[in-house]
Design a protein around this motif. Structure first.
Motif, PDB file in Angstrom:
ATOM      1  N   UNK A  24       1.052  -1.456  -0.013  1.00  0.00           N
ATOM      2  CA  UNK A  24      -0.346   0.156  -0.015  1.00  0.00           C
ATOM      3  C   UNK A  24       0.530   1.219   0.139  1.00  0.00           C
ATOM      4  N   UNK A  25       1.939   1.255   0.225  1.00  0.00           N
ATOM      5  CA  UNK A  25       2.977   2.117   0.927  1.00  0.00           C
ATOM      6  C   UNK A  25       3.567   2.525  -1.009  1.00  0.00           C
ATOM      7  N   UNK A  26       3.974   1.377  -0.967  1.00  0.00           N
ATOM      8  CA  UNK A  26       4.470   1.545  -2.383  1.00  0.00           C
ATOM      9  C   UNK A  26       3.435   1.862  -3.693  1.00  0.00           C
ATOM     10  N   UNK A  27       2.561   1.796  -3.230  1.00  0.00           N
ATOM     11  CA  UNK A  27       0.925   2.153  -4.484  1.00  0.00           C
ATOM     12  C   UNK A  27       1.040   3.540  -4.056  1.00  0.00           C
ATOM     13  N   UNK A  28       0.742   4.478  -3.202  1.00  0.00           N
ATOM     14  CA  UNK A  28       0.711   5.604  -2.316  1.00  0.00           C
ATOM     15  C   UNK A  28       1.553   6.223  -2.693  1.00  0.00           C
ATOM     16  N   UNK A  29       3.829   5.632  -3.245  1.00  0.00           N
ATOM     17  CA  UNK A  29       4.507   6.638  -3.068  1.00  0.00           C
ATOM     18  C   UNK A  29       4.659   6.674  -5.018  1.00  0.00           C
ATOM     19  N   UNK A  30       4.003   5.451  -5.609  1.00  0.00           N
ATOM     20  CA  UNK A  30       4.242   5.595  -6.835  1.00  0.00           C
ATOM     21  C   UNK A  30       3.244   6.914  -7.659  1.00  0.00           C
ATOM     22  N   UNK A  31       1.792   6.812  -7.258  1.00  0.00           N
ATOM     23  CA  UNK A  31       0.725   7.590  -7.579  1.00  0.00           C
ATOM     24  C   UNK A  31       1.433   9.053  -7.296  1.00  0.00           C
TER      25      UNK A  31
END
Length: 383
Positions: free
Chosen positions: A368-375
């Motif tokens: 979830x953190x990685x997805x948030x960072x990517x966005x």
């Protein structure tokens, strides 16, 4: 009781249990019956002698494999009490060249009381001797520096201190006793801001100092006079936080590693500071000294501060806030907050650029953190 996870639950626990309570009760009494004790042992909150303080002190000492420890009202209370116990007017302290901003401010203020210090290159032990004076009494380092996450040759610090009869002090906040135990390596005193990984929930302000029983008794005497004691309810919350430190910190370690790898591979990221990465300048040393690389990293995005601020504004999970080591991820630009008290020239001299971002990885699911960072990175991308 050898395992840290078991110690975090049972070391120092009151036996027999008070009223059968499984957790230590909160002894919300400012004073206790007097039975002829010496002044510093009288039952009184300011003297850190309530049952809550006693249990907490024994538990923290056990986690560090040390003789004794003292819980304090903040990390700065621990630092100031330790330094003012060891140093007097006319004394000198050797410190590494990149310290927590609060520590730097304290050392600067102590100059007006005749206590001086010299900063040395933490990565060059051969240069430390030139900083030593006849009045040098101690040497002060950090396990991992804030915010560049650098790691000095800590064994060399211990050897230097022993060779020259100095008291060796280390701020172990970024590592916690899970990842590094300074007393075992040979440091005389270890200090932590227990607000961070030891408390682990961003709901208290606390600190601790760990070492031999004799040194801790001396530091307690200073703390008693400075008034930097921890209240019993905060003691209770810190003890509660310690019960899960052996579970929390490994997750911080693993999640931070994945975030660091993700950022290193991203085209918008220019630089990542994390000792778990093979290209970190002290990676080999970190593998030898540490049991985990920690939950803190920092990085720089390509472009100016506007890009960095757009990225921070687009994040949904991490809160833009100071501090670290809590359950929720926290992120900040140190130049605008943690190290805002330093001049631009002082920040640049220590490698802290205006666009540097510091990230304390929390306990969220890493994906979830990685997805948030990517966005957020996509939202901040120029053009």
């Amino acid at each position: 009781m050898d395992d840290l996870k078991t110690k975090s639950l049972h070391a120092g626990a009151m036996r027999p249990r008070i009223g059968g309570a499984i957790t230590t009760p909160i002894f919300q009494s400012s004073t206790f019956e007097y039975h002829g004790e010496d002044y510093h042992d009288i039952g009184y909150i300011r003297l850190s002698t309530t049952p809550n303080h006693v249990v907490l002190g024994e538990r923290i000492a056990a986690l560090h494999n040390a003789e004794a420890s003292l819980a304090t009202g903040s990390g700065m209370a621990a630092i100031s009490a330790a330094i003012l116990t060891i140093l007097s007017t006319g004394d000198h302290l050797i410190v590494q060249d990149c310290l927590y901003g609060g520590t730097t401010g304290l050392l600067s203020s102590l100059k007006r009381f005749g206590i001086d210090h010299t900063a040395v290159d933490a990565q060059d032990p051969s240069s430390w001797g030139a900083a030593r004076r006849e009045s040098t009494r101690a040497i002060y380092f950090e396990t991992l520096t804030n915010p560049l996450v650098q790691l000095a040759d800590l064994k060399a610090v211990v050897e230097f201190a022993q060779e020259h009869g100095l008291v060796s002090i280390i701020d172990n906040t970024f590592a916690s006793p899970v990842n590094f135990q300074p007393i075992v390596v040979g440091f005389d005193l270890a200090i932590e801001s227990a607000t961070k990984y030891m408390g682990g929930h961003s709901d208290i302000c606390a600190g601790c100092v760990v070492g031999s029983r004799k040194r801790i008794e001396e530091i307690k005497g200073t703390l008693d006079l400075l008034g930097g004691s921890l209240d019993p309810h905060a003691c209770f919350l810190l003890e509660r936080g310690l019960k899960t430190i052996g579970l929390r910190v490994p997750h911080h370690n693993a999640s931070a590693m994945r975030v660091a790898e993700f950022l290193s591979a991203h085209p918008m990221v220019e630089k990542v500071n994390y000792p778990g990465l093979p290209d970190h300048p002290q990676h080999d040393r970190a593998q030898q000294l540490l049991d985990g690389f920690g939950g803190m990293l920092s990085f720089e995005l390509r472009g100016g501060t506007e890009i960095a601020d757009q990225f921070l504004g687009a994040l949904k999970l991490p809160a833009v806030a100071v501090s670290l080591g809590g359950a929720e991820s926290l992120i900040v630009r140190p130049a605008t907050a943690v190290h805002a008290g330093l001049s631009p020239q002082e920040r640049i001299a220590t490698g802290i650029t205006d666009r540097l971002i510091r990230f304390s990885v929390g306990l969220e699911e890493t994906n979830d953190l990685l997805a948030d960072f990517e966005t957020a990175l996509q939202a901040a991308e120029p053009g």
